[in-house]
Each structure stands twice: as C-alpha cells, then as structure tokens.
Design an enzyme around this catalytic site. Structure first.
Site, short mmCIF file in Angstrom:
data_model
loop_
_atom_site.label_atom_id
_atom_site.label_comp_id
_atom_site.label_asym_id
_atom_site.label_seq_id
_atom_site.Cartn_x
_atom_site.Cartn_y
_atom_site.Cartn_z
CE LYS A 1 4.60 3.89 3.36
NZ LYS A 1 5.57 4.23 2.28
CB SER B 1 3.93 2.58 -0.74
OG SER B 1 5.08 3.13 -0.10
CB SER C 1 6.60 5.58 -1.44
OG SER C 1 6.68 4.36 -2.13
#
Length: 449
Positions: free
Chosen positions: A68, A142, A166
C-alpha cells in the site's frame, strides 16, 4: 497466483521467477484497474531476481508482492494517496525490508483511500478501485489497491494497513484472506500514520496458510517503532511455530440484538450459513452481548482518536487543504475540536471497555468470536450518494478491534448474488494470531464441504 504453488514450481524447475515477473506485468497491463499508484520498472525487478541467491535460504523466494502506498520502499515515492504529500524515502519500512530479505520481489505501490481514511476504495485522486467480481460495487478500502492486486493475480500477496478495518473490509469484498495481526507484532516504522497508537500492517493472501507465512517472515520486535511489542513477535524460530490446540474451543458470535445487516437479507443469510459451518466444526456457537463492541466502536470517530488522525498530517492539511479529498478533509476537521479533558475521559472509558473485553475472553470462557466482516455490500453509486454514513456502516464489525487490542482475520464465506464476496471475521485476544489463523483454516474447510 499462490505463494506455495510458486515455491513448488521453482523447486521442481517448472517455472522461473523471471517467468513469474513477466506474467505479472502482462496481467497488470492487460486491464485498467486503478490498483496501482507506482509500478517499479520491470528491469529493476529483474535485477532483484538476479540477486536472489539460493531458494533454500529464502522462504519467499521469487514471490511477487505489492505494498500500500503509505508504506515506504527506498527509491519509490510514498504518496499516501495524495500527490501533493509525496516524498522519496531513503530507507524501506522495516516489514518491507524483511520480506525483500526473504526473497520476495516488490512490484510496486498500490492505490488507497487517501491518508487511509475510508473503508470504501473511492477516496483517491488516482481513481476509485472497483470490486473484482462486479465493477459496479466498491472494492472496499482503505487498502483497496492491495486487495485488487492480489484478487486479480497481479501479485501473490500484498501488504495493507488496518486501523479500523482497512485490511479486512477489502479482503472480504474481493474474496481474499485478510489478516490483521496483533498490534505491535509487525513494525509500523516507515509507515505514514493514520492513528499511530492503533495502526497495524495487514496481509492479503488467497489462503490462511499463506497469510501465516508472510506474517511470520515480516514479524519481529523493532526498536525503531515505539509501538512494537516483543511479546507479540511471530518469528519463525522456536516453540512459537507449534500449531495451537483447537479441540475444545468455545466460539462466540454477536447476539441477535447486536447483529446488524442494514436491511440486507442476503448478508444475514450468508452469515447464518457461515455460523452453521462453524458449528459443524466447533459445536455450539454462543451468543455474546455485542454492546461492549458497539460502545467501543463509537469512540473511534466520535472521540479523540480522530484528533490523532489529524495530528499525523496536521501541518500538511493546514497548508495544503486543497490537496486533500473533500470527504477526508471533513473527517479530519473533526479532530480540531477535542480538548485534553475529553481525551482523558475517552481513555478512561476505553480502559473500562477493555476490562470488560478481558472478562469476555477470560472469565466468560470465549476463546474466539466470529462476526460478519461487513454487514452489507455497496455499489460505488451508493457510496457517492452517502459517503460518510455508508462508510461508517462498513465499519460496524471492524472499528472496535484495534481499540480493544484484538487480533482478527477475515476469511471468504460465500458471495452476494451480484458478485461481491462475503467475509467472516475470526477475533481473538492479542497474541492469539496463530489460533485465529488456524480457526480460519478450519472454517474455510468446513464451508467447502
């Protein structure tokens, strides 16, 4: 693309890491998924292949992975989903260095809800990620790009972060395993904070066994991370690798008053079927008063932890407000209004709730709990219409986990008729990562019967 399959193919000579990398880049370029923010040049990854050494010395030899884009890799910009925030790290995050040292090949950095503020996968100037099973639906966030990259077999595994769900929400909606280890088990040094005191690195894979392997490799006490905990390490040495005993576990689930599906009868039926599978393996699944968890969840965004979110990037937000996604900016602005008195009141309330949770997993005899990962699935249009309210609903079963210092894993447990997948979460106390992974494996086996 699965880790253990790749390792077997390499050992038997049926495939080479070079061929795996070529195929990965071909798949990435074959469709526009918005999963990636930055891809490393293929030639740079091939140079890494040339430097691998012997497979026997590298538990993740030649396995492609992604991180990420709030996790540092030296020489590749970190944006946290905000171009104006971008910086060039000179060193890699501790967890990334551990994985690379174990032979894993970093392909690039993935898309995300900006500053890890969302569970939807739509709050990014790099474009919204779509659910891999029906593009009209959200991917979840996320850590949206990490989930999509694994689900589309761009890479064998990916790292995300998980503060309020997330890592688990996008895993569930895209049919993956999403492991959120105990807080402090994996170093967050080299990670852009969301809530620094709560943040965890999460792992996306296709199986519980793979999630355990990646987590073991990446785990370890890190003196450079003030929240790293030596008693939470999952390293691959010593007695810690023994499988936990599962023969006589007591499994809990939310009671009828605590279950919430937001009017989604299909999600309710999927959870009921999953609980039946749990019961077939572990016996009676005991209802648990969910009020404790609901009260804890309310502290995260209706309490001073939103001020902790703001504190990590306050200067940037004040000086570059136009660079921040409007929904993210609205959420962060709430952090300006909490006093020190309110903060201490919330900390005392959390301590009381944590003691109740300890009794649940202690005196009350619950070993693990199972819950839905999400109570419903939303289309991208539905999220656009009511972005904050529906995002909050997605966190109903996830927001409380890090506040209560629990470990969690989401495993695939069916699918909605429109395509998105349904996930079942297994919760355990801090330090019970191996147990929840083992329970997750058993549940998946029971569901496949």
């Amino acid at each position: 693309m699965q880790i253990h399959d790749l390792l077997t193919q390499y050992r038997t000579g049926r495939q080479t890491p070079e061929e795996t990398v070529e195929a990965a880049y071909d798949r990435i370029h074959s469709a526009d998924t918005n999963a990636w923010i930055t891809l490393r040049p293929k030639a740079a990854v091939m140079d890494d292949v040339d430097s691998l050494g012997a497979q026997a010395e590298h538990p993740l030899y030649g396995v492609p992975f992604a991180v990420k884009d709030n996790i540092d890799f030296a020489g590749v910009p970190t944006t946290a989903g905000c171009p104006g925030y971008s910086y060039d790290p000179s060193t890699s995050a501790t967890v990334v260095s551990k994985l690379v040292d174990a032979g894993a090949l970093l392909i690039g950095k993935t898309n995300m809800d900006q500053f890890a503020s969302g569970l939807v996968g739509t709050r990014s100037p790099y474009g919204a990620c779509r659910n891999v099973h029906n593009g009209d639906y959200i991917s979840g966030g996320s850590s949206s790009g990490s989930a999509v990259a694994v689900a589309r077999n761009h890479v064998a595994f990916a790292l995300g972060t998980d503060t309020a769900g997330s890592g688990r929400v996008p895993a569930a909606l895209n049919g993956l395993v999403g492991l959120k280890p105990s807080r402090g088990a994996l170093s967050t040094a080299g990670v852009v904070p969301a809530c620094r005191s709560l943040d965890c690195i999460s792992v996306f894979t296709h199986s519980c066994k793979e999630a355990a392997l990646v987590t073991e490799v990446a785990s370890g006490y890190d003196p450079d991370d003030p929240y790293s905990r030596p008693d939470r390490t999952l390293d691959r040495s010593g007695d810690g690798r023994r499988s936990p005993e599962l023969g006589s576990l007591t499994v809990g689930k939310p009671d009828a008053d605590g279950l919430e599906f937001f009017g989604d009868a299909e999600a309710k039926a999927l959870f009921s079927a999953a609980v039946d599978a749990v019961g077939s393996r572990f016996g009676v699944v005991s209802p648990v008063d969910f009020e404790l968890f609901d009260e804890t969840a309310s502290l995260l965004y209706d309490g001073p932890w939103v001020a902790e979110r703001l504190s990590a990037i306050r200067e940037f937000v004040h000086e570059n407000g136009e660079e921040v996604h409007p929904v993210v900016r609205e959420i962060l602005s709430r952090g300006e209004h909490y006093s020190a008195v309110e903060t201490f009141e919330a900390l005392h309330e959390l301590a009381r709730l944590k003691r109740r949770c300890e009794r649940l997993f202690g005196d009350d005899g619950i070993d693990v709990m199972v819950t839905p990962t999400v109570g419903t699935a939303y289309t991208r249009a539905e999220i656009h219409d009511r972005p904050i309210e529906r995002n909050s609903r997605l966190g109903y079963y996830t927001d409380y986990v890090n506040l209560l210092d629990l470990s969690a894993i989401s495993v695939p447990a069916g699918q909605f008729a429109d395509g998105p997948r349904f996930g079942l979460t297994v919760l355990g106390e801090a330090g019970e990562d191996r147990r929840i992974v083992a329970v997750g494996r058993e549940i998946r086996a029971a569901l496949d019967r």
